[in-house]
Design a protein around this motif. Structure first.
Motif, short mmCIF file in Angstrom:
data_model
loop_
_atom_site.label_atom_id
_atom_site.label_comp_id
_atom_site.label_asym_id
_atom_site.label_seq_id
_atom_site.Cartn_x
_atom_site.Cartn_y
_atom_site.Cartn_z
N THR A 7 0.87 7.83 1.17
CA THR A 7 -0.51 8.08 0.76
C THR A 7 -0.57 8.96 -0.48
O THR A 7 0.26 9.84 -0.69
CB THR A 7 -1.31 8.71 1.92
OG1 THR A 7 -2.68 8.86 1.55
CG2 THR A 7 -0.74 10.06 2.33
N SER A 14 1.87 4.76 -4.97
CA SER A 14 2.16 4.57 -3.55
C SER A 14 2.43 3.10 -3.23
O SER A 14 3.25 2.80 -2.35
CB SER A 14 1.00 5.09 -2.68
OG SER A 14 -0.19 4.40 -2.94
N VAL A 15 1.78 2.19 -3.94
CA VAL A 15 1.99 0.76 -3.68
C VAL A 15 3.43 0.37 -4.04
O VAL A 15 4.10 -0.34 -3.29
CB VAL A 15 0.97 -0.09 -4.45
CG1 VAL A 15 1.28 -1.57 -4.32
CG2 VAL A 15 -0.45 0.20 -3.96
N GLU A 36 -2.10 -2.27 1.97
CA GLU A 36 -2.73 -1.08 1.40
C GLU A 36 -4.18 -0.99 1.82
O GLU A 36 -4.85 -2.02 1.97
CB GLU A 36 -2.68 -1.12 -0.14
CG GLU A 36 -1.31 -0.95 -0.74
CD GLU A 36 -0.50 -2.22 -0.71
OE1 GLU A 36 -1.07 -3.29 -0.95
OE2 GLU A 36 0.71 -2.13 -0.42
N ILE A 38 -7.41 0.93 0.15
CA ILE A 38 -7.71 1.55 -1.14
C ILE A 38 -9.16 2.01 -1.17
O ILE A 38 -10.07 1.23 -0.88
CB ILE A 38 -7.45 0.55 -2.29
CG1 ILE A 38 -5.97 0.15 -2.30
CG2 ILE A 38 -7.85 1.14 -3.63
CD1 ILE A 38 -5.62 -0.94 -3.28
N VAL A 47 -5.25 6.10 -1.90
CA VAL A 47 -4.54 4.84 -1.68
C VAL A 47 -3.54 5.09 -0.56
O VAL A 47 -2.72 6.00 -0.65
CB VAL A 47 -3.80 4.36 -2.94
CG1 VAL A 47 -3.07 3.04 -2.64
CG2 VAL A 47 -4.74 4.21 -4.11
N THR A 48 -3.64 4.31 0.50
CA THR A 48 -2.72 4.46 1.62
C THR A 48 -1.99 3.14 1.83
O THR A 48 -2.62 2.10 1.96
CB THR A 48 -3.47 4.84 2.91
OG1 THR A 48 -4.18 6.06 2.69
CG2 THR A 48 -2.52 5.02 4.06
N SER A 49 -0.67 3.21 1.84
CA SER A 49 0.16 2.02 2.05
C SER A 49 0.85 2.11 3.41
O SER A 49 1.41 3.15 3.76
CB SER A 49 1.22 1.90 0.95
OG SER A 49 0.61 1.70 -0.31
#
Length: 201
Positions: A7, A14-15, A36, A38, A47-49
């Motif tokens: 994150t 992060s991606v 992800e 977003i 952005v959380t992957s």
């Protein structure tokens, strides 16, 4: 099953970090899913992957982590580490950068948030959280663009050392090979340098 949450805010990479983990697992023939979430990333939103890999030979059907299931949380910013805490498993590993990127909402507040206060609150919940001096790390690398790789390498190396998190799933050498596959050729050397510096520190 290994579950990893990465994150940060838009532009921190992060991606790409998630794709490197997914590539490392896929190269071993494991089932892996990555996705992800977003939130206005181009304007500094989070952005959380999510990365899920079947390290025991199981098939992975859903890419999204459940709460309290992340073996590793890697946060590129302290407030995002705090936001991700509900996902961390009871024995999970947390790695976070120490510097703040003030959210857009901070412009409406009388004062910016203090990253040291957030880190203290995170450590109250996760006493063995690994906090990386990202300013020094990026100065040693020579670019802030490789922070994502530096933090990912920190998490992988710490997992190997502590026997938890990503231990037995992704090694530093496997991460290096995935970088060569996922990163544009002109940036490969810089990112491999970030790995070397992170694991040496």
């Amino acid at each position: 099953m290994k579950n990893i949450l990465i994150t940060g805010v838009g532009g921190q990479g992060s991606v790409l970090a998630a794709k490197i983990l997914a590539q490392a697992a896929q190269a071993k023939g494991w089932s892996v899913r990555e996705a992800e979430t977003i939130g206005m990333a181009q304007r500094g939103g989070f952005v959380t992957s999510h990365v899920r890999m079947g390290d025991a030979g199981e098939e992975v059907y859903s890419p999204l982590l459940a709460t309290r299931s992340a073996d590793v949380v890697i946060a590129f910013e302290p407030a995002e580490a705090a936001r991700a805490l509900p996902y961390l498993a009871p024995d999970g590993l947390l790695v976070t950068a120490s510097s703040a990127i003030q959210p857009v909402a901070a412009t409406l507040a009388p004062e910016p948030y203090v990253p040291a206060d957030v880190i203290a609150a995170v450590r109250d919940k996760v006493p063995d959280a690994i906090v990386v001096d990202d300013v020094s790390l990026c100065e040693a690398i020579g670019s802030r663009k490789a922070l994502n790789i530096g933090l990912l390498a920190t998490a992988v190396a710490a997992s190997e050392r502590m026997g938890r998190g990503l231990a037995g799933a992704v090694s530093v050498d496997e991460m290096r090979e995935a970088i060569r596959v996922c990163v544009k050729p002109k940036f490969v050397d810089m990112n491999l340098k970030a790995v070397d510096i992170a694991i040496a520190g």
